[in-house]
Design an enzyme around this catalytic site. Structure first.
Site, short mmCIF file in Angstrom:
data_model
loop_
_atom_site.label_atom_id
_atom_site.label_comp_id
_atom_site.label_asym_id
_atom_site.label_seq_id
_atom_site.Cartn_x
_atom_site.Cartn_y
_atom_site.Cartn_z
N GLU A 51 0.85 -1.20 0.00
CA GLU A 51 0.00 0.00 0.00
C GLU A 51 0.88 1.25 0.00
OE1 GLU A 51 -1.71 -1.25 3.57
OE2 GLU A 51 -3.14 -2.62 2.62
N LEU A 63 -6.40 -2.19 -0.32
CA LEU A 63 -6.23 -2.45 1.11
C LEU A 63 -6.71 -3.86 1.44
CD1 LEU A 63 -7.51 0.96 2.51
CD2 LEU A 63 -5.17 0.14 2.49
N GLU A 101 -4.50 -7.14 2.60
CA GLU A 101 -3.23 -7.82 2.81
C GLU A 101 -3.30 -9.28 2.35
OE1 GLU A 101 -4.33 -5.48 4.85
OE2 GLU A 101 -2.63 -4.15 4.55
N GLN A 133 2.64 -1.95 6.22
CA GLN A 133 2.80 -0.69 6.92
C GLN A 133 2.73 -0.86 8.44
OE1 GLN A 133 0.06 2.19 5.37
NE2 GLN A 133 1.05 2.29 3.37
N HIS A 135 -0.67 -1.30 16.78
CA HIS A 135 0.43 -0.82 15.94
C HIS A 135 1.81 -1.07 16.56
CE1 HIS A 135 -3.09 1.44 14.60
NE2 HIS A 135 -2.47 1.70 13.48
#
Length: 320
Positions: A29, A56, A58, A80, A128
């Site tokens: 992406e 988008l 994966e 990402q 994240h």
């Protein structure tokens, strides 16, 4: 060579290998604009056919890479966020990783899975901030964790040239760092550890950004104890001979690893040491806690990460 930024090293390795081998292509992406900086300039230089912005999904582009590799290409897939690997674990662990074995070696799947910004992103919270390299090592996927810019360049180059799937985890904490590099850059063999600092009293095995924590602690404790710092660089396969030689020279072992404690790489090193190494004291490990989920609050984020004070205490504990 001079100063080399960690993120520049990753980008340079991609530029160099794509120029050398026209089978190397990049999926992900926002890779055309180089959002993470690792793919910066690749689209302008190599074009639409080799640098592909994906939807988008994966699962879709990870499977696309597997098929492209089976057809003779050498894809690089950029994620990402490290937690996105959970979405594609089946495609990597159960398909790409096993396909060569299931075909008796008739078909290779040379995909590189590149994860820039793995680990804590200082306030980006649980979804994240994972550092899931141990999962990939656990199922036998070649997995690397560079700690310096020169190793980032060399290990990524080796990953791109390997006939098997390789996962490259670039720690978020290191993306902005710079190394003074002497000599020419080149490939770093997978499964080859690096001794960053020689010592006589205790061995510290450190991974990723923890290498720099270990070096700082070793320097701060230099008047008290001589610490040898060993960086495995490759989480699987592990260079056990280098780790063993260091641990048996010093007789004492501490591992510092930025991953959850349960079933992590640090636990594997300690288990192997208990089974096979001659030590004079029980080894110790410094990790995130069991089942850690990194919170939003920065002070709590940092409280869950392994740090220099914990490592100092662990070193003193094995010296008793």
């Amino acid at each position: 060579m001079g100063a080399l930024a960690y993120i520049t090293a990753l980008n340079q390795a991609l530029h160099d290998e794509m120029a050398r081998d026209d089978r190397v292509c990049v999926f992900g992406e926002d890779v055309r604009i180089g959002l993470t900086q690792t793919t910066k300039g690749l689209h302008e230089r190599f074009g639409d056919g080799r640098v592909v912005d994906t939807p988008l999904s994966e699962q879709a582009f990870t499977s696309l890479a597997t098929g492209a590799a089976m057809a003779g290409q050498r894809p690089v897939v950029e994620y990402q966020i490290p937690s996105l690997l959970y979405l594609v674990f089946e495609q990597i662990a159960n398909q790409a990783h096993k396909f060569s074995l299931m075909t008796g070696g008739q078909v290779e799947v040379p995909v590189t899975y590149l994860v820039p910004g793995s680990g804590s992103r200082s306030g980006m919270a649980g979804q994240h901030s994972d550092h899931p390299y141990s999962l990939f090592a656990h199922v036998g996927i070649k997995t690397v964790l560079p700690a310096t810019a020169s190793d980032a360049y060399g290990l990524l180059l080796s990953a791109l040239r390997d006939p098997d799937p390789v996962a490259v985890f670039a720690p978020s904490a290191l993306m902005g760092t710079v190394e003074e590099v002497t000599g020419e850059l080149g490939p770093v063999p997978l499964g080859s550890a690096r001794i960053h600092r020689a010592g006589e009293d205790v061995t510290v095995v450190a991974t990723g950004q923890c290498v720099h924590t270990a070096l700082a602690v070793a320097e701060a404790m230099a008047d008290e104890v001589s610490v040898e710092v060993v960086d495995p660089r490759t989480i699987y396969p592990v260079d056990w001979e280098t780790i063993r030689a260091s641990a048996e020279k010093t007789g004492r072992l501490v591992v510092i690893d930025d991953a959850n404690r349960m079933s992590g790489f640090a636990g594997e090193v300690l288990a192997t040491a208990a089974e096979q190494f001659d030590l004079v004291a029980p080894p110790r490990r410094v990790t995130r806690p069991d089942g850690a989920v990194i919170p939003y609050a920065l002070v709590l984020d940092q409280a869950l990460l392994p740090n220099g004070d914990q490592l100092t205490d662990a070193i003193r504990a094995v010296l008793k």
